[in-house]
Scaffold this motif. Structure first.
Motif, PDB file in Angstrom:
ATOM      1  N   HIS A  14       0.834  -1.193   0.000  1.00 28.78           N
ATOM      2  CA  HIS A  14       0.000   0.000   0.000  1.00 28.78           C
ATOM      3  C   HIS A  14       0.876   1.253   0.000  1.00 28.78           C
ATOM      4  O   HIS A  14       1.925   1.308   0.657  1.00 28.78           O
ATOM      5  CB  HIS A  14      -0.905  -0.011   1.238  1.00 28.78           C
ATOM      6  CG  HIS A  14      -2.081   0.886   1.114  1.00 28.78           C
ATOM      7  ND1 HIS A  14      -1.982   2.251   1.223  1.00 28.78           N
ATOM      8  CD2 HIS A  14      -3.395   0.625   0.882  1.00 28.78           C
ATOM      9  CE1 HIS A  14      -3.167   2.798   1.081  1.00 28.78           C
ATOM     10  NE2 HIS A  14      -4.055   1.825   0.871  1.00 28.78           N
ATOM     11  N   VAL A  15       0.439   2.280  -0.717  1.00 29.12           N
ATOM     12  CA  VAL A  15       1.223   3.504  -0.845  1.00 29.12           C
ATOM     13  C   VAL A  15       1.447   4.173   0.507  1.00 29.12           C
ATOM     14  O   VAL A  15       2.528   4.739   0.755  1.00 29.12           O
ATOM     15  CB  VAL A  15       0.555   4.472  -1.848  1.00 29.12           C
ATOM     16  CG1 VAL A  15      -0.805   4.937  -1.349  1.00 29.12           C
ATOM     17  CG2 VAL A  15       1.455   5.670  -2.128  1.00 29.12           C
ATOM     18  N   ASN A  16       0.472   4.116   1.407  1.00 29.11           N
ATOM     19  CA  ASN A  16       0.644   4.728   2.723  1.00 29.11           C
ATOM     20  C   ASN A  16       1.677   3.977   3.562  1.00 29.11           C
ATOM     21  O   ASN A  16       2.400   4.577   4.361  1.00 29.11           O
ATOM     22  CB  ASN A  16      -0.690   4.797   3.462  1.00 29.11           C
ATOM     23  CG  ASN A  16      -1.641   5.785   2.822  1.00 29.11           C
ATOM     24  OD1 ASN A  16      -1.236   6.619   2.023  1.00 29.11           O
ATOM     25  ND2 ASN A  16      -2.916   5.689   3.149  1.00 29.11           N
ATOM     26  N   PHE A  17       1.728   2.661   3.381  1.00 32.19           N
ATOM     27  CA  PHE A  17       2.779   1.887   4.033  1.00 32.19           C
ATOM     28  C   PHE A  17       4.144   2.305   3.499  1.00 32.19           C
ATOM     29  O   PHE A  17       5.101   2.492   4.268  1.00 32.19           O
ATOM     30  CB  PHE A  17       2.577   0.387   3.795  1.00 32.19           C
ATOM     31  CG  PHE A  17       3.761  -0.444   4.202  1.00 32.19           C
ATOM     32  CD1 PHE A  17       3.946  -0.824   5.518  1.00 32.19           C
ATOM     33  CD2 PHE A  17       4.718  -0.832   3.266  1.00 32.19           C
ATOM     34  CE1 PHE A  17       5.052  -1.577   5.899  1.00 32.19           C
ATOM     35  CE2 PHE A  17       5.821  -1.576   3.634  1.00 32.19           C
ATOM     36  CZ  PHE A  17       5.988  -1.956   4.960  1.00 32.19           C
ATOM     37  N   LEU A  18       4.243   2.448   2.184  1.00 34.79           N
ATOM     38  CA  LEU A  18       5.513   2.834   1.581  1.00 34.79           C
ATOM     39  C   LEU A  18       5.987   4.181   2.105  1.00 34.79           C
ATOM     40  O   LEU A  18       7.178   4.374   2.372  1.00 34.79           O
ATOM     41  CB  LEU A  18       5.373   2.867   0.059  1.00 34.79           C
ATOM     42  CG  LEU A  18       6.633   3.219  -0.730  1.00 34.79           C
ATOM     43  CD1 LEU A  18       7.761   2.257  -0.415  1.00 34.79           C
ATOM     44  CD2 LEU A  18       6.336   3.252  -2.224  1.00 34.79           C
ATOM     45  N   GLU A  19       5.066   5.114   2.265  1.00 32.76           N
ATOM     46  CA  GLU A  19       5.428   6.420   2.806  1.00 32.76           C
ATOM     47  C   GLU A  19       6.001   6.283   4.216  1.00 32.76           C
ATOM     48  O   GLU A  19       7.017   6.909   4.553  1.00 32.76           O
ATOM     49  CB  GLU A  19       4.206   7.336   2.809  1.00 32.76           C
ATOM     50  CG  GLU A  19       4.506   8.741   3.297  1.00 32.76           C
ATOM     51  CD  GLU A  19       3.294   9.655   3.265  1.00 32.76           C
ATOM     52  OE1 GLU A  19       3.487  10.877   3.206  1.00 32.76           O
ATOM     53  OE2 GLU A  19       2.155   9.131   3.299  1.00 32.76           O
ATOM     54  N   SER A  20       5.361   5.459   5.057  1.00 31.65           N
ATOM     55  CA  SER A  20       5.877   5.225   6.405  1.00 31.65           C
ATOM     56  C   SER A  20       7.251   4.569   6.361  1.00 31.65           C
ATOM     57  O   SER A  20       8.153   4.936   7.130  1.00 31.65           O
ATOM     58  CB  SER A  20       4.905   4.337   7.194  1.00 31.65           C
ATOM     59  OG  SER A  20       3.688   4.992   7.464  1.00 31.65           O
ATOM     60  N   LEU A  21       7.415   3.602   5.475  1.00 33.37           N
ATOM     61  CA  LEU A  21       8.686   2.888   5.372  1.00 33.37           C
ATOM     62  C   LEU A  21       9.811   3.826   4.950  1.00 33.37           C
ATOM     63  O   LEU A  21      10.931   3.760   5.487  1.00 33.37           O
ATOM     64  CB  LEU A  21       8.552   1.735   4.376  1.00 33.37           C
ATOM     65  CG  LEU A  21       9.810   0.902   4.142  1.00 33.37           C
ATOM     66  CD1 LEU A  21      10.230   0.193   5.417  1.00 33.37           C
ATOM     67  CD2 LEU A  21       9.578  -0.107   3.017  1.00 33.37           C
ATOM     68  N   LEU A  22       9.546   4.714   3.994  1.00 35.22           N
ATOM     69  CA  LEU A  22      10.572   5.648   3.536  1.00 35.22           C
ATOM     70  C   LEU A  22      11.006   6.587   4.662  1.00 35.22           C
ATOM     71  O   LEU A  22      12.196   6.902   4.804  1.00 35.22           O
ATOM     72  CB  LEU A  22      10.057   6.448   2.340  1.00 35.22           C
ATOM     73  CG  LEU A  22       9.890   5.656   1.040  1.00 35.22           C
ATOM     74  CD1 LEU A  22       9.204   6.514  -0.015  1.00 35.22           C
ATOM     75  CD2 LEU A  22      11.230   5.151   0.529  1.00 35.22           C
ATOM     76  N   LYS A  23      10.059   7.045   5.466  1.00 34.19           N
ATOM     77  CA  LYS A  23      10.405   7.902   6.596  1.00 34.19           C
ATOM     78  C   LYS A  23      11.247   7.145   7.621  1.00 34.19           C
ATOM     79  O   LYS A  23      12.211   7.691   8.179  1.00 34.19           O
ATOM     80  CB  LYS A  23       9.134   8.448   7.246  1.00 34.19           C
ATOM     81  CG  LYS A  23       8.379   9.451   6.392  1.00 34.19           C
ATOM     82  CD  LYS A  23       7.113   9.922   7.090  1.00 34.19           C
ATOM     83  CE  LYS A  23       6.362  10.935   6.236  1.00 34.19           C
ATOM     84  NZ  LYS A  23       5.095  11.372   6.886  1.00 34.19           N
ATOM     85  N   LEU A  24      10.883   5.895   7.855  1.00 37.23           N
ATOM     86  CA  LEU A  24      11.655   5.062   8.782  1.00 37.23           C
ATOM     87  C   LEU A  24      13.086   4.866   8.288  1.00 37.23           C
ATOM     88  O   LEU A  24      14.044   5.056   9.046  1.00 37.23           O
ATOM     89  CB  LEU A  24      10.965   3.712   8.969  1.00 37.23           C
ATOM     90  CG  LEU A  24      11.775   2.609   9.655  1.00 37.23           C
ATOM     91  CD1 LEU A  24      12.165   3.007  11.071  1.00 37.23           C
ATOM     92  CD2 LEU A  24      11.000   1.292   9.652  1.00 37.23           C
TER      93      LEU A  24
END
Length: 206
Positions: A14-24
């Motif tokens: 999911h795109v929202n997961f990817l956004e969280s992962l990139l920040k992490l």
């Protein structure tokens, strides 16, 4: 410390997961953490988890941060879990299906879930959890594998997450939950044409 961010998934992220992962990962890079992201897809999630476990054990990782591909989380999620000092610790998350029950368990067999208003304020012992946002040392993964020949293969009518927790618990391994780590579970809403009337009525009431 060598960290594997392990992501089992069916067929997409999911795109929202990817956004969280990139920040992490941005934060981990800034802090100089030795880490790798590994994604494993497949129709059977437990096989993906087993493959990620084998990878973690085979390549010298000390910790695995399990993240499901339909979750959202804060960029400090690893720090917050690691700083508890616990070898097996999860955040708080709920099921995305209607009812949205807790995925944190007082008891696995029989199942006894925490309710929304029952979480302690400090890190607390549990008997089981989903693995959607969970930090585990590879020492624990190895102990479970050496005893059972697998980690996440379902048994005793339990899914792969709780099967692993029960195996760990039977070995005397403590499982913990950190209530300050609150994780979002991405859901889906399907709108049918007949819902339009209810939508327009709601607009008129405002």
């Amino acid at each position: 410390m060598k960290l594997l961010i392990a992501i089992p998934t069916l067929d997409f992220i999911h795109v929202n997961f990817l956004e969280s992962l990139l920040k992490l990962t941005k934060l981990l890079n800034e802090r100089g953490v030795d880490y790798e992201v590994k994604i494993k897809s497949g129709t059977l999630v437990y096989l993906a988890r087993e493959a990620l476990t084998s990878y973690a054990l085979g390549y010298g990782f000390t910790h695995v941060l399990w993240l499901d591909s339909d979750m959202v989380f804060e960029e400090e999620v690893f720090d917050d879990l690691y700083d508890t000092g616990k070898d097996f610790v999860c955040g708080i998350f709920h099921a995305r299906r209607p009812g949205h029950q807790s995925c944190i368990f007082r008891s696995v067999t029989p199942p006894d879930r925490y309710k929304w208003d029952e979480y302690p304020t400090d890190t607390f012992r549990i008997k089981g959890c989903g693995m959607a946002c969970t930090l585990v040392t590879t020492d624990i993964l190895l102990k479970v594998y050496q005893k059972y020949g697998n980690c996440f293969t379902p048994f005793d009518q339990l899914g792969e997450d709780l099967a692993f927790c029960k195996k760990a618990d039977e070995l005397g391994i403590e499982i913990w939950c950190e209530p300050t780590v609150r994780v979002g579970h991405i859901g889906h809403l399907t709108i049918y044409p007949e819902d339009e009337g209810r939508y327009l009525n709601n607009l008129q009431r405002r």
